[in-house]
Structures are given as C-alpha cells and as structure tokens.
Design a protein around this motif. Sequence first.
Motif, PDB file in Angstrom:
ATOM      1  N   HIS A  22     -11.334  -6.702 -11.194  1.00 47.50           N
ATOM      2  CA  HIS A  22     -12.603  -6.591 -10.447  1.00 47.50           C
ATOM      3  C   HIS A  22     -13.690  -7.432 -11.127  1.00 47.50           C
ATOM      4  O   HIS A  22     -14.483  -8.092 -10.448  1.00 47.50           O
ATOM      5  N   HIS A  58      -4.977  -9.446  -6.980  1.00 47.66           N
ATOM      6  CA  HIS A  58      -5.511  -8.120  -7.313  1.00 47.66           C
ATOM      7  C   HIS A  58      -5.003  -7.067  -6.325  1.00 47.66           C
ATOM      8  O   HIS A  58      -4.585  -5.977  -6.737  1.00 47.66           O
ATOM      9  N   PHE A  59      -5.030  -7.391  -5.055  1.00 45.57           N
ATOM     10  CA  PHE A  59      -4.556  -6.429  -4.056  1.00 45.57           C
ATOM     11  C   PHE A  59      -3.079  -6.105  -4.299  1.00 45.57           C
ATOM     12  O   PHE A  59      -2.662  -4.959  -4.198  1.00 45.57           O
ATOM     13  N   GLU A  62      -2.792  -3.624  -7.211  1.00 44.39           N
ATOM     14  CA  GLU A  62      -3.108  -2.253  -6.793  1.00 44.39           C
ATOM     15  C   GLU A  62      -1.991  -1.686  -5.901  1.00 44.39           C
ATOM     16  O   GLU A  62      -1.575  -0.534  -6.074  1.00 44.39           O
ATOM     17  N   HIS A  77      -5.116   2.204   2.480  1.00 44.22           N
ATOM     18  CA  HIS A  77      -5.694   1.297   1.480  1.00 44.22           C
ATOM     19  C   HIS A  77      -5.185  -0.130   1.716  1.00 44.22           C
ATOM     20  O   HIS A  77      -5.962  -1.088   1.724  1.00 44.22           O
ATOM     21  N   HIS A  81      -7.126  -3.801   2.674  1.00 48.05           N
ATOM     22  CA  HIS A  81      -6.876  -5.080   1.985  1.00 48.05           C
ATOM     23  C   HIS A  81      -6.469  -6.161   2.983  1.00 48.05           C
ATOM     24  O   HIS A  81      -6.981  -7.287   2.950  1.00 48.05           O
ATOM     25  N   HIS A 117     -15.883  -0.815  -0.893  1.00 51.81           N
ATOM     26  CA  HIS A 117     -14.458  -0.546  -1.113  1.00 51.81           C
ATOM     27  C   HIS A 117     -14.171   0.077  -2.483  1.00 51.81           C
ATOM     28  O   HIS A 117     -13.422   1.059  -2.563  1.00 51.81           O
ATOM     29  N   ASP A 122     -11.060   2.452  -3.874  1.00 48.39           N
ATOM     30  CA  ASP A 122     -10.337   2.282  -5.146  1.00 48.39           C
ATOM     31  C   ASP A 122     -10.500   3.511  -6.050  1.00 48.39           C
ATOM     32  O   ASP A 122      -9.553   3.897  -6.744  1.00 48.39           O
ATOM     33  N   TYR A 125      -7.697   6.245  -6.278  1.00 49.05           N
ATOM     34  CA  TYR A 125      -6.409   6.152  -6.971  1.00 49.05           C
ATOM     35  C   TYR A 125      -6.545   6.391  -8.473  1.00 49.05           C
ATOM     36  O   TYR A 125      -5.549   6.619  -9.148  1.00 49.05           O
TER      37      TYR A 125
END
Length: 135
Positions: A22, A58-59, A62, A77, A81, A117, A122, A125
Amino acid sequence: MALITWTAEEFGTNISVADEQHQNIFSLLNQLDDAVKSGDRSATGSILDELINVVVDHFKTEEDLMQQHGYPNFAAHKDAHDKLVATCADLQKKFHAGEAEVTPETTQFVKDWLVNHIPKIDFDYGPFLNDKGVN
Ligand code: FEO
C-alpha cells in the motif's frame, strides 16, 4: 503537496506485506499526480504503467492470502479489485492510443478508491489473517 499520505492509524492492516505494498502504491500515485499536474505526458505514461503493474501484483498478493486461508468474504473483495483493474486497464489502453488523458480527476478517483477500500474492505481481512498466523 502529496496527494495521499500513508499512516498506520489510517491505513494499517496489520498484515506487513499489504502495508508495504500500500505504501508503494501511495508513493507511485503521488508521483503520477505530480507528472499529471506538470503536464509531462511521457512520465505520466510510464508511471501509470508501473502503478497499474504494482496494483495488479498487490491484488494478487491479497487474493492469494485470502484464498490460502479460506477468507469468507473473498468473492466480494476480488470483485472490487477486478472492477478497478478493468477501469484502469481501459484508461491505460486509451491513454497510450492517444484517445484519453490522465487528469487530476483520475488521480483523485484512485485516491478516493483507496481511501474507501483499505479501511472498509482490506481492514476486514487483518484480524482474520492474524488469527491464522499471518502478520
Ligand atoms: Fe489492498 Fe484490497 O486492496
């Protein structure tokens, strides 16, 4: 002035890999905003490409973590994305074809997306993955 600033209080997920990614995304978005506002189309294009690559990576990070640990809200989620990636990929294609520009409204849109978001989607989680031993 930076468009967006990462702080642990506002954006910390308690998952170190997500927090690091991030922060990198925020840094690239600030660079993109600077390039847009200076009117440097070449820099804008290269930073846009890098930002999109970093966001896609990054997505995936995750999504892999959520799937590996059976996170119950995975589908919603991932859908969030996928929608952002589709919007960005469309702009990226049009930008490089000379059919669209990246504007201050674009970087503000991405900022608003992140500000909504990360704390709302995020953050959910974090405790779940912490319980699975992921920090
Ligand atoms: Fe950090 Fe779900 O994006």
